[in-house]
Scaffold this motif. Structure first.
Motif, PDB file in Angstrom:
ATOM      1  N   UNK A   1      40.686  39.425  35.445  1.00 12.34           N
ATOM      2  CA  UNK A   1      40.817  38.105  34.800  1.00 12.34           C
ATOM      3  C   UNK A   1      42.191  37.948  34.171  1.00 12.34           C
ATOM      4  N   UNK A   2      42.657  38.989  33.500  1.00 13.72           N
ATOM      5  CA  UNK A   2      43.994  38.932  32.891  1.00 13.72           C
ATOM      6  C   UNK A   2      45.061  38.714  33.960  1.00 13.72           C
ATOM      7  N   UNK A   3      44.905  39.364  35.103  1.00 12.11           N
ATOM      8  CA  UNK A   3      45.878  39.217  36.184  1.00 12.11           C
ATOM      9  C   UNK A   3      45.845  37.814  36.775  1.00 12.11           C
ATOM     10  N   UNK A   4      44.660  37.237  36.907  1.00  4.91           N
ATOM     11  CA  UNK A   4      44.570  35.860  37.403  1.00  4.91           C
ATOM     12  C   UNK A   4      45.331  34.921  36.480  1.00  4.91           C
ATOM     13  N   UNK A   5      45.140  35.073  35.184  1.00  2.07           N
ATOM     14  CA  UNK A   5      45.829  34.198  34.225  1.00  2.07           C
ATOM     15  C   UNK A   5      47.342  34.443  34.253  1.00  2.07           C
ATOM     16  N   UNK A   6      47.726  35.705  34.243  1.00  5.33           N
ATOM     17  CA  UNK A   6      49.165  36.013  34.250  1.00  5.33           C
ATOM     18  C   UNK A   6      49.827  35.502  35.515  1.00  5.33           C
ATOM     19  N   UNK A   7      49.229  35.788  36.659  1.00  4.99           N
ATOM     20  CA  UNK A   7      49.838  35.375  37.919  1.00  4.99           C
ATOM     21  C   UNK A   7      49.794  33.866  38.115  1.00  4.99           C
ATOM     22  N   UNK A   8      48.795  33.203  37.540  1.00  2.00           N
ATOM     23  CA  UNK A   8      48.756  31.745  37.592  1.00  2.00           C
ATOM     24  C   UNK A   8      49.915  31.150  36.795  1.00  2.00           C
ATOM     25  N   UNK A   9      50.213  31.752  35.658  1.00  6.07           N
ATOM     26  CA  UNK A   9      51.366  31.279  34.873  1.00  6.07           C
ATOM     27  C   UNK A   9      52.667  31.523  35.625  1.00  6.07           C
ATOM     28  N   UNK A  10      52.773  32.677  36.267  1.00  7.35           N
ATOM     29  CA  UNK A  10      53.985  32.979  37.034  1.00  7.35           C
ATOM     30  C   UNK A  10      54.122  32.040  38.237  1.00  7.35           C
ATOM     31  N   UNK A  11      53.009  31.752  38.872  1.00  4.06           N
ATOM     32  CA  UNK A  11      53.019  30.816  40.003  1.00  4.06           C
ATOM     33  C   UNK A  11      53.468  29.437  39.539  1.00  4.06           C
ATOM     34  N   UNK A  12      52.939  29.007  38.401  1.00  2.86           N
ATOM     35  CA  UNK A  12      53.337  27.707  37.853  1.00  2.86           C
ATOM     36  C   UNK A  12      54.838  27.674  37.554  1.00  2.86           C
ATOM     37  N   UNK A  13      55.355  28.787  37.060  1.00  2.00           N
ATOM     38  CA  UNK A  13      56.791  28.846  36.776  1.00  2.00           C
ATOM     39  C   UNK A  13      57.601  28.682  38.050  1.00  2.00           C
TER      40      UNK A  13
ATOM     41  N   UNK B   1      46.432  34.878  47.777  1.00  2.00           N
ATOM     42  CA  UNK B   1      47.066  33.932  46.875  1.00  2.00           C
ATOM     43  C   UNK B   1      46.482  34.073  45.482  1.00  2.00           C
ATOM     44  N   UNK B   2      47.191  33.518  44.517  1.00  2.46           N
ATOM     45  CA  UNK B   2      46.789  33.618  43.112  1.00  2.46           C
ATOM     46  C   UNK B   2      45.388  33.040  42.921  1.00  2.46           C
ATOM     47  N   UNK B   3      44.582  33.760  42.164  1.00  2.08           N
ATOM     48  CA  UNK B   3      43.225  33.322  41.898  1.00  2.08           C
ATOM     49  C   UNK B   3      42.207  34.033  42.761  1.00  2.08           C
ATOM     50  N   UNK B   4      42.680  34.584  43.868  1.00  2.00           N
ATOM     51  CA  UNK B   4      41.821  35.338  44.776  1.00  2.00           C
ATOM     52  C   UNK B   4      42.307  36.775  44.940  1.00  2.00           C
ATOM     53  N   UNK B   5      43.614  36.934  45.149  1.00  2.00           N
ATOM     54  CA  UNK B   5      44.146  38.259  45.474  1.00  2.00           C
ATOM     55  C   UNK B   5      43.919  39.272  44.354  1.00  2.00           C
ATOM     56  N   UNK B   6      43.798  38.802  43.115  1.00  2.00           N
ATOM     57  CA  UNK B   6      43.619  39.721  41.992  1.00  2.00           C
ATOM     58  C   UNK B   6      42.237  40.373  41.986  1.00  2.00           C
ATOM     59  N   UNK B   7      41.290  39.776  42.702  1.00  2.00           N
ATOM     60  CA  UNK B   7      39.922  40.277  42.700  1.00  2.00           C
ATOM     61  C   UNK B   7      39.674  41.386  43.717  1.00  2.00           C
TER      62      UNK B   7
ATOM     63  N   UNK C   1      50.556  23.938  39.039  1.00  2.00           N
ATOM     64  CA  UNK C   1      49.122  23.971  38.856  1.00  2.00           C
ATOM     65  C   UNK C   1      48.759  23.625  37.416  1.00  2.00           C
ATOM     66  N   UNK C   2      47.677  22.899  37.235  1.00  2.00           N
ATOM     67  CA  UNK C   2      47.154  22.515  35.913  1.00  2.00           C
ATOM     68  C   UNK C   2      48.045  21.540  35.162  1.00  2.00           C
ATOM     69  N   UNK C   3      48.943  20.856  35.873  1.00  2.00           N
ATOM     70  CA  UNK C   3      49.862  19.931  35.209  1.00  2.00           C
ATOM     71  C   UNK C   3      49.318  18.513  35.095  1.00  2.00           C
ATOM     72  N   UNK C   4      48.142  18.263  35.678  1.00  2.00           N
ATOM     73  CA  UNK C   4      47.562  16.928  35.620  1.00  2.00           C
ATOM     74  C   UNK C   4      47.856  16.069  36.835  1.00  2.00           C
ATOM     75  N   UNK C   5      48.288  16.689  37.938  1.00  2.00           N
ATOM     76  CA  UNK C   5      48.639  15.932  39.150  1.00  2.00           C
ATOM     77  C   UNK C   5      47.444  15.153  39.704  1.00  2.00           C
ATOM     78  N   UNK C   6      46.291  15.809  39.721  1.00  2.00           N
ATOM     79  CA  UNK C   6      45.122  15.178  40.327  1.00  2.00           C
ATOM     80  C   UNK C   6      44.742  13.895  39.604  1.00  2.00           C
TER      81      UNK C   6
END
Length: 296
Positions: A256-268, A236-242, A13-18
Motif C-alpha cells: 500500500x505504501x508503494x502504491x501511494x509513493x509510486x502514484x505520487x511519483x507518477x503524478x510528478x 503500471x502504478x497501482x497494480x505492479x506493486x502488488x 492522476x487525481x487532479x480532477x480531470x474527469x
C-alpha cells in the motif's frame, strides 16, 4: 466553414480531470473521448481510477472499458479509432472533449505520431549485444556517433530511449531523428488545457484515492488479474506493486505504501510532461475553459 474544436483536458492522476471534462461536455452538450491508456480495459475497474457508473451516466464516454486487456491498444491504434469516433461526433456537435493523463495518447490523437520503419530482429539483437557488452555508456557513445542531433536532446540516462533510437538507426541505415516531425495535420483545432492543483493538495488527493480504492476492493481485483500480471498494461502504478506482495516478498502495508509513493511519483512525471508543452493552459473550471476558447 470554421473547424470543429477538440477540447483537450490533460493533467496528473487525481487532479480532477474527469469532473472537469464532464462539466465541459455537459455545457456544450457533447461527448467525451477517454485518452487514459489504462481505462480502455474492462477487466480493470478500481486500480485505474475509472470514472464511476454515476459519472459515466452523465455524459457519453468513448474508450472506457470497451475491450479486453488481452487486446492492448497502442497509441497509434487509439488515434486511428478515436479519429473515426470524432468524425461521427463532429457531424452533430461543434465541440468534443478529450481527457486523460496519458500524454502520448493525447498527442497521438491531436497531432499524430511520427512514422518509423519496421525494426528487424537483427537490429534488436545488435543493440542488445551492445548493451550486454558495454552497458549504458556503449549505447550513449554509439548514438552520439550515429545520430548526434537526437543524442543532443534525448534523455541519455534512459536506456530504453537509447535502445529504440539505435534499433531504428541499424534497421534503416538513417538517423533516428530523420523520422521525427512527420505528423499529419488534423481536420479540427485543439484547445489544450490542464488541471493542475497545488502539489500538496494533489498528493493528499492521491493518498485519499488509494484508500478509497482499497475500500472498494482493489486487492481482490489485483488477485483476479494475477494470471495476467506479465502483461505490460499491468506493469503500471497501482497494480505492479502488488505482484511481489502476492509472491510473499513483502507485506500488505508495504504494498500500500508503494502504491501511494509510486502514484505520487507518477503524478510528478505527468506534471512534468504537461508543463513542458507550452500549448497547455491551466484551468480550474468551465468558466476558465470558456475564457480560453475566446482566445483560441
Amino acid at each position: 466553414m470554421e473547424k470543429k474544436t477538440l477540447i483537450v483536458i490533460g493533467g496528473p492522476t487525481a487532479s480532477g480531470k474527469t469532473g472537469l471534462a464532464i462539466a465541459v461536455a455537459q455545457h456544450f452538450g457533447t461527448e467525451i473521448i477517454s485518452g487514459d491508456s489504462r481505462q480502455f480495459y474492462r477487466e480493470m475497474t478500481i486500480g485505474n481510477a475509472r470514472p464511476t457508473d454515476q459519472e459515466l451516466a452523465l455524459v457519453r464516454h468513448h474508450f472506457i472499458a470497451d475491450r479486453s486487456l488481452l487486446d492492448p491498444l497502442s497509441a497509434g491504434r487509439f488515434a486511428e479509432e478515436a479519429l473515426q469516433r470524432l468524425h461521427t461526433i463532429f457531424e452533430s456537435h461543434p465541440y468534443a472533449v478529450l481527457v486523460g493523463g496519458s500524454g502520448l495518447y493525447l498527442r497521438a490523437l491531436c497531432e499524430g505520431l511520427d512514422e518509423f520503419p519496421e525494426v528487424t530482429e537483427g537490429a534488436r539483437s545488435q543493440v542488445q549485444s551492445l548493451l550486454n557488452e558495454q552497458g549504458l555508456p556503449g549505447l550513449q557513445a554509439e548514438l552520439s556517433r550515429l545520430d548526434p542531433a537526437y543524442y543532443a536532446v534525448v534523455d541519455r540516462a534512459n536506456p530504453r530511449r537509447l535502445e529504440r533510437a539505435l534499433q531504428v538507426c541499424y534497421a534503416s541505415g538513417q538517423p533516428y531523428s530523420s523520422f521525427l516531425g512527420q505528423t499529419t495535420a488534423r481536420p479540427f483545432r485543439c484547445l489544450y488545457l490542464r488541471a493542475h492543483p497545488p502539489r500538496e493538495a494533489l498528493y493528499a488527493r492521491i493518498d485519499a484515492r488509494v484508500d478509497a480504492m482499497l475500500a472498494a476492493g482493489l486487492e481482490a481485483e489485483v488477485q483476479s488479474l494475477a494470471p495476467h500480471q506479465d502483461l505490460p498494461v499491468l506493469q503500471t502504478v497501482g497494480y505492479q506493486e502488488w505482484w511481489p506482495y502476492l509472491r510473499g516478498e513483502y507485506d500488505r502495508a508495504t504494498a500500500i505504501d508503494l502504491v501511494k509513493r509510486n502514484s505520487r511519483r507518477y503524478a510528478k512525471r505527468q506534471v512534468t510532461w504537461f508543463s513542458k508543452d507550452d500549448q497547455y493552459r491551466t484551468v480550474a473550471g468551465v468558466a476558465d475553459v470558456l475564457a480560453e476558447l475566446k482566445r483560441l
